[in-house]
Each structure stands twice: as C-alpha cells, then as structure tokens.
Design a protein around this motif. Structure first.
Motif, PDB file in Angstrom:
ATOM      1  N   ALA A 126     112.250 123.435  47.353  1.00  0.00           N
ATOM      2  CA  ALA A 126     113.299 122.542  47.869  1.00  0.00           C
ATOM      3  C   ALA A 126     114.523 123.350  48.282  1.00  0.00           C
ATOM      4  O   ALA A 126     115.118 123.110  49.335  1.00  0.00           O
ATOM      5  CB  ALA A 126     113.666 121.503  46.807  1.00  0.00           C
ATOM      6  N   MET A 142     113.956 125.218  51.456  1.00  0.00           N
ATOM      7  CA  MET A 142     114.049 124.333  52.620  1.00  0.00           C
ATOM      8  C   MET A 142     115.498 124.049  52.985  1.00  0.00           C
ATOM      9  O   MET A 142     115.862 124.044  54.160  1.00  0.00           O
ATOM     10  CB  MET A 142     113.341 123.013  52.316  1.00  0.00           C
ATOM     11  CG  MET A 142     111.840 123.136  52.400  1.00  0.00           C
ATOM     12  SD  MET A 142     111.068 121.562  52.035  1.00  0.00           S
ATOM     13  CE  MET A 142     109.358 122.069  52.188  1.00  0.00           C
ATOM     14  N   ARG A 152     113.373 116.210  59.234  1.00  0.00           N
ATOM     15  CA  ARG A 152     112.178 116.446  58.426  1.00  0.00           C
ATOM     16  C   ARG A 152     112.424 117.322  57.205  1.00  0.00           C
ATOM     17  O   ARG A 152     111.988 116.995  56.114  1.00  0.00           O
ATOM     18  CB  ARG A 152     111.076 117.102  59.273  1.00  0.00           C
ATOM     19  CG  ARG A 152     110.629 116.213  60.419  1.00  0.00           C
ATOM     20  CD  ARG A 152     109.424 116.773  61.125  1.00  0.00           C
ATOM     21  NE  ARG A 152     108.219 116.663  60.310  1.00  0.00           N
ATOM     22  CZ  ARG A 152     106.997 116.848  60.791  1.00  0.00           C
ATOM     23  NH1 ARG A 152     106.837 117.142  62.051  1.00  0.00           N
ATOM     24  NH2 ARG A 152     105.957 116.739  60.009  1.00  0.00           N
ATOM     25  N   MET A 153     113.080 118.471  57.396  1.00  0.00           N
ATOM     26  CA  MET A 153     113.136 119.426  56.293  1.00  0.00           C
ATOM     27  C   MET A 153     114.060 118.943  55.174  1.00  0.00           C
ATOM     28  O   MET A 153     113.652 118.972  54.007  1.00  0.00           O
ATOM     29  CB  MET A 153     113.579 120.791  56.807  1.00  0.00           C
ATOM     30  CG  MET A 153     113.430 121.869  55.756  1.00  0.00           C
ATOM     31  SD  MET A 153     112.856 123.437  56.425  1.00  0.00           S
ATOM     32  CE  MET A 153     114.129 123.815  57.609  1.00  0.00           C
ATOM     33  N   LEU A 154     115.266 118.499  55.513  1.00  0.00           N
ATOM     34  CA  LEU A 154     116.180 118.089  54.451  1.00  0.00           C
ATOM     35  C   LEU A 154     115.662 116.872  53.685  1.00  0.00           C
ATOM     36  O   LEU A 154     115.750 116.840  52.452  1.00  0.00           O
ATOM     37  CB  LEU A 154     117.590 117.846  55.012  1.00  0.00           C
ATOM     38  CG  LEU A 154     118.319 119.135  55.420  1.00  0.00           C
ATOM     39  CD1 LEU A 154     119.695 118.832  56.000  1.00  0.00           C
ATOM     40  CD2 LEU A 154     118.447 120.096  54.240  1.00  0.00           C
ATOM     41  N   PRO A 155     115.084 115.849  54.358  1.00  0.00           N
ATOM     42  CA  PRO A 155     114.517 114.734  53.575  1.00  0.00           C
ATOM     43  C   PRO A 155     113.423 115.186  52.611  1.00  0.00           C
ATOM     44  O   PRO A 155     113.361 114.688  51.481  1.00  0.00           O
ATOM     45  CB  PRO A 155     113.956 113.797  54.652  1.00  0.00           C
ATOM     46  CG  PRO A 155     114.773 114.075  55.863  1.00  0.00           C
ATOM     47  CD  PRO A 155     115.087 115.554  55.798  1.00  0.00           C
ATOM     48  N   LEU A 156     112.582 116.123  53.041  1.00  0.00           N
ATOM     49  CA  LEU A 156     111.517 116.602  52.150  1.00  0.00           C
ATOM     50  C   LEU A 156     112.113 117.385  50.978  1.00  0.00           C
ATOM     51  O   LEU A 156     111.691 117.217  49.818  1.00  0.00           O
ATOM     52  CB  LEU A 156     110.524 117.469  52.929  1.00  0.00           C
ATOM     53  CG  LEU A 156     109.358 118.061  52.141  1.00  0.00           C
ATOM     54  CD1 LEU A 156     108.602 116.993  51.370  1.00  0.00           C
ATOM     55  CD2 LEU A 156     108.403 118.808  53.069  1.00  0.00           C
ATOM     56  N   ALA A 157     113.119 118.221  51.279  1.00  0.00           N
ATOM     57  CA  ALA A 157     113.779 118.975  50.201  1.00  0.00           C
ATOM     58  C   ALA A 157     114.405 118.017  49.190  1.00  0.00           C
ATOM     59  O   ALA A 157     114.300 118.208  47.973  1.00  0.00           O
ATOM     60  CB  ALA A 157     114.852 119.900  50.791  1.00  0.00           C
ATOM     61  N   GLU A 158     115.030 116.964  49.701  1.00  0.00           N
ATOM     62  CA  GLU A 158     115.675 115.995  48.810  1.00  0.00           C
ATOM     63  C   GLU A 158     114.633 115.256  47.975  1.00  0.00           C
ATOM     64  O   GLU A 158     114.823 115.035  46.775  1.00  0.00           O
ATOM     65  CB  GLU A 158     116.493 115.008  49.646  1.00  0.00           C
ATOM     66  CG  GLU A 158     117.546 114.281  48.847  1.00  0.00           C
ATOM     67  CD  GLU A 158     118.183 113.146  49.652  1.00  0.00           C
ATOM     68  OE1 GLU A 158     118.990 112.410  49.094  1.00  0.00           O
ATOM     69  OE2 GLU A 158     117.825 112.998  50.851  1.00  0.00           O
ATOM     70  N   ALA A 159     113.516 114.896  48.612  1.00  0.00           N
ATOM     71  CA  ALA A 159     112.443 114.212  47.879  1.00  0.00           C
ATOM     72  C   ALA A 159     111.908 115.088  46.758  1.00  0.00           C
ATOM     73  O   ALA A 159     111.594 114.613  45.663  1.00  0.00           O
ATOM     74  CB  ALA A 159     111.322 113.809  48.839  1.00  0.00           C
ATOM     75  N   MET A 160     111.812 116.401  47.031  1.00  0.00           N
ATOM     76  CA  MET A 160     111.336 117.323  45.998  1.00  0.00           C
ATOM     77  C   MET A 160     112.314 117.420  44.848  1.00  0.00           C
ATOM     78  O   MET A 160     111.928 117.423  43.683  1.00  0.00           O
ATOM     79  CB  MET A 160     111.134 118.714  46.604  1.00  0.00           C
ATOM     80  CG  MET A 160     109.901 118.802  47.458  1.00  0.00           C
ATOM     81  SD  MET A 160     109.682 120.462  48.072  1.00  0.00           S
ATOM     82  CE  MET A 160     108.157 120.217  48.968  1.00  0.00           C
ATOM     83  N   MET A 203     108.603 123.479  42.432  1.00  0.00           N
ATOM     84  CA  MET A 203     109.155 122.466  43.335  1.00  0.00           C
ATOM     85  C   MET A 203     110.612 122.760  43.688  1.00  0.00           C
ATOM     86  O   MET A 203     110.972 122.721  44.868  1.00  0.00           O
ATOM     87  CB  MET A 203     109.013 121.073  42.727  1.00  0.00           C
ATOM     88  CG  MET A 203     109.330 119.976  43.718  1.00  0.00           C
ATOM     89  SD  MET A 203     108.267 118.542  43.588  1.00  0.00           S
ATOM     90  CE  MET A 203     108.511 118.087  41.894  1.00  0.00           C
ATOM     91  N   LEU A 256     105.863 112.298  52.440  1.00  0.00           N
ATOM     92  CA  LEU A 256     106.525 113.288  53.299  1.00  0.00           C
ATOM     93  C   LEU A 256     105.679 114.545  53.444  1.00  0.00           C
ATOM     94  O   LEU A 256     105.595 115.122  54.531  1.00  0.00           O
ATOM     95  CB  LEU A 256     107.916 113.633  52.744  1.00  0.00           C
ATOM     96  CG  LEU A 256     108.965 112.523  52.869  1.00  0.00           C
ATOM     97  CD1 LEU A 256     110.309 112.966  52.309  1.00  0.00           C
ATOM     98  CD2 LEU A 256     109.128 112.079  54.317  1.00  0.00           C
ATOM     99  N   LEU A 311     107.306 111.724  47.844  1.00  0.00           N
ATOM    100  CA  LEU A 311     106.940 113.137  47.988  1.00  0.00           C
ATOM    101  C   LEU A 311     105.582 113.275  48.660  1.00  0.00           C
ATOM    102  O   LEU A 311     105.407 114.066  49.601  1.00  0.00           O
ATOM    103  CB  LEU A 311     106.920 113.803  46.607  1.00  0.00           C
ATOM    104  CG  LEU A 311     106.509 115.269  46.552  1.00  0.00           C
ATOM    105  CD1 LEU A 311     107.484 116.139  47.329  1.00  0.00           C
ATOM    106  CD2 LEU A 311     106.396 115.741  45.104  1.00  0.00           C
ATOM    107  N   PRO A 345     115.173 120.259  61.336  1.00  0.00           N
ATOM    108  CA  PRO A 345     115.748 120.498  60.004  1.00  0.00           C
ATOM    109  C   PRO A 345     116.354 119.238  59.388  1.00  0.00           C
ATOM    110  O   PRO A 345     116.182 119.019  58.186  1.00  0.00           O
ATOM    111  CB  PRO A 345     116.810 121.575  60.255  1.00  0.00           C
ATOM    112  CG  PRO A 345     117.020 121.611  61.734  1.00  0.00           C
ATOM    113  CD  PRO A 345     115.758 121.137  62.360  1.00  0.00           C
TER     114      PRO A 345
END
Ligand SMILES: [Zn+2]
Ligand SMILES: [Zn+2]
Lengths: 198, 198
Positions: free
Chosen positions: A44, A47, B39-47, A40, A13, A10, B36
């Motif tokens: 998420a 996004m 960058r965006m989906l990996p960050l959303a998933e990490a969150m 959070m 990224l 987290l 998207p």
C-alpha cells in the motif's frame, strides 16, 4: 461474504488489475490478509509513493518520477537516435533488453479505426518538435506488426518524410501479428540490430 | 530501469503476489501508474483499511473485520454443524457455493511431513473445545483429497472418535488429487450434499 466490506473491496479492486481474474484476485487478497504488516502495508505504501511520485515525461511520454525522465535526462544516451514505441510497457521491454542506447517517443497507442484512435490522439508532436529543432539523426519505428502497428508505422513514415531524418523500422525478429513487449530480450536485440530503412 | 525507485519497488512487490509473474506484475503496475488517482490510490487505501481492520476469528480461524467473525456471530447459522476446512480460501469457496448453513473450523494447513506441519500446527483445539462444551452435533471434514488432506482427515477422524459427535466427510464431487477452492459451486454443493459418515 456479507459484513466484510474491507475484504470484499480489496478483492474487487485487485480483480480489476490486468492479468488477475476473480480467482487469482482472491488468492492475492488472502496472501495479503495473512500478512497485513509484512506484505499488505508495504505494498500500500509503495503504491501511495508511486502515485505521488510518478509523472509523464513531457519530452518522450515515459512514466518516471522526474520530468524529463531518467532516460531523456541521461547525458550518456544518444538523443539523436529516437525509438518510437506504442506504450511504456514496450519501452520497459527494450530497456530490459538493453539494446537501444538512444531515447524514446511513447505514442500512447496506435492508429485504430476500431477504437477511434486517430493521429491527434497519438503523443507524436513532441517528436516532430524535436526533429524540427535539429539534432535528431534517426528515428526507429519499433511498433508491433499488428494491423494497427503497421498502419501507424506507415502513417509515421509519411509524416517523417517531410523531415531530413533517417527512418528505420525494427525488422527481423518481430513475429507477424505479435506485440512487442512479450518478446524475449534476444529477439528484441535482433529486431533492433537488424533495423532497416522504412 | 535505474533512477525509478518507486516504480521498481511497486513492480517488485506486485510480483510477489501469488498468481502474478514478472510480466503480469509489470502490466499491473503500468495499469496503476497510468491512473494513479483513479486506480492506484483507491487500491492502496483499500489495502490500508483491510490491514487495519482484519483479524483472525478466535473461534473458527476465519479472517474478518470482527472477532468472532460474521459467520460465527450470525444467529441464523447452525453452530451445531461445523465444517472443517484447510484455509480461508476454502471457506470462501464454500460460502460462494452457499451450501453450508453451519459454521467452520479453519485449520490453517494440513498435516505434512514434507513441510513439517504436525498436529500442533493445526488450528484445531478450538474445535475440540467447542465439541467438549457441548452443542456440536456434526463435524463435516471438507479437506481436499490430496495425500496431506487425506492424512489430516484420517487423523481428525481418530481424534474426533473420542467425542460424542457425528463425523462426515465431503464425498462425491471432490476429484482425486484436487484442491477444494478450484471447484465450481455445483461440484461443491454436490460434495456437501453427498457427505457420508467418515
Ligand atoms: Zn523522457
Ligand atoms: Zn469465526
């Protein structure tokens, strides 16, 4: 920080976002980790929804959830007046200023020998098509006054001379060497109002 | 910016992160919207994974994906040496500096009349329990030298006097009025090495 894969990932990224250094990425991660459900997960989800919904307007290059975008589809906007901007951030800045009642063409960059951006890399053909199809009265070149912005305006001006369309550029208000999307709304308004033939 | 609910919501939620003003929130949102999938989906998933996985260590108050946390559970750490910090950000700073080989107690704040933080609001009872259970040799007070930090160190020092435990505080290196987690690793190392009896 070993054995904390999810937290490290987290922070990593978040640290890749523009404007967030390592320290602010850690602060942001901590703020989110402290309120996983209140902060959070909603972020998420926002996004994921944005990633699913967003698309590039095939008319103007704007990012929106519809194609054509809300601006292109708005019958109240003057589609005879096209404002050319470098990127969507500049479009957002002009929309916040609320001074442009026409539509846009988002180039997606400027001509730059350094970064290898040539004319073919600019999202500009849709503009020529729109003009050729008739109905475009005026094109406002609203690019920054960097070397790349000036080069791009010069090139566009030459290309647009082939068409029967008035070309103007934002004038008063854009500081030399300045980018467009850092300007306050008043300066942007002045720049648009004081546009002059290019 | 009407008719773009998903994009506006993303900008709004990003703008609530510490360290991100409206302008940097817009820049971050644009960077994510442009990529998207990358960058965006990996960050959303990490969150989402972090939100699901993270918990507060019931021993020390650290945030981790296990309870007890990786530090408390690490047999190589000296659990006779407890470092008291204000928050998890300070714990992270000390871990990055790599100078503390013991364990932690994360208070979750400092005593503050202004913000209404009293002794009962500090996560400190687990420390007293750990000391009472025996095995704690030394407590290092690693709080900032703000008024609140100094007040909290003074109060903790008095409370800890009841126990048969050595109390020290980080000394040399913490600037007056300074927070802990902005210090460079070398300063943190010096502060820990130069700790003195409180
Ligand atoms: Zn459009
Ligand atoms: Zn722990």
């Amino acid at each position: 920080m070993s054995g904390r894969g999810e937290i490290d990932r987290l922070v990593t990224l978040l640290g890749r976002l523009p404007g967030l250094g390592p320290r602010s990425a850690r602060r942001a991660a901590l703020a989110l980790l402290r309120q996983p459900h209140a902060r959070m997960l909603p972020l998420a989800e926002a996004m994921e929804q944005a990633a699913r919904a967003v698309r590039t307007c095939s008319t103007c290059g704007n990012l929106d959830t519809t194609d054509p975008c809300g601006i292109c589809a708005d019958p109240a906007r003057d589609d005879g007046l096209v404002c050319v901007v470098e990127n969507v951030g500049d479009l957002w800045a002009l929309e916040r200023a609320g001074v442009h009642r026409g539509v846009y063409q988002v180039l997606g960059g400027t001509l730059s020998a350094l970064s290898g951006m040539g004319p073919d890399d600019l999202n500009v053909q849709p503009l020529f098509d729109r003009i050729a199809a008739g109905g475009v009265r005026e094109v406002i070149l609203a690019l920054g006054t960097t070397v790349e912005g000036a080069t791009t305006m010069h090139w566009l001006h030459e290309r647009l001379a082939r068409f029967d369309v008035q070309v103007s550029r934002v004038g008063q208000g854009v500081p030399v060497g300045g980018a467009l999307d850092v300007l306050d709304d008043g300066t942007l308004a002045a720049a648009i109002m004081a546009r002059r033939p290019a």
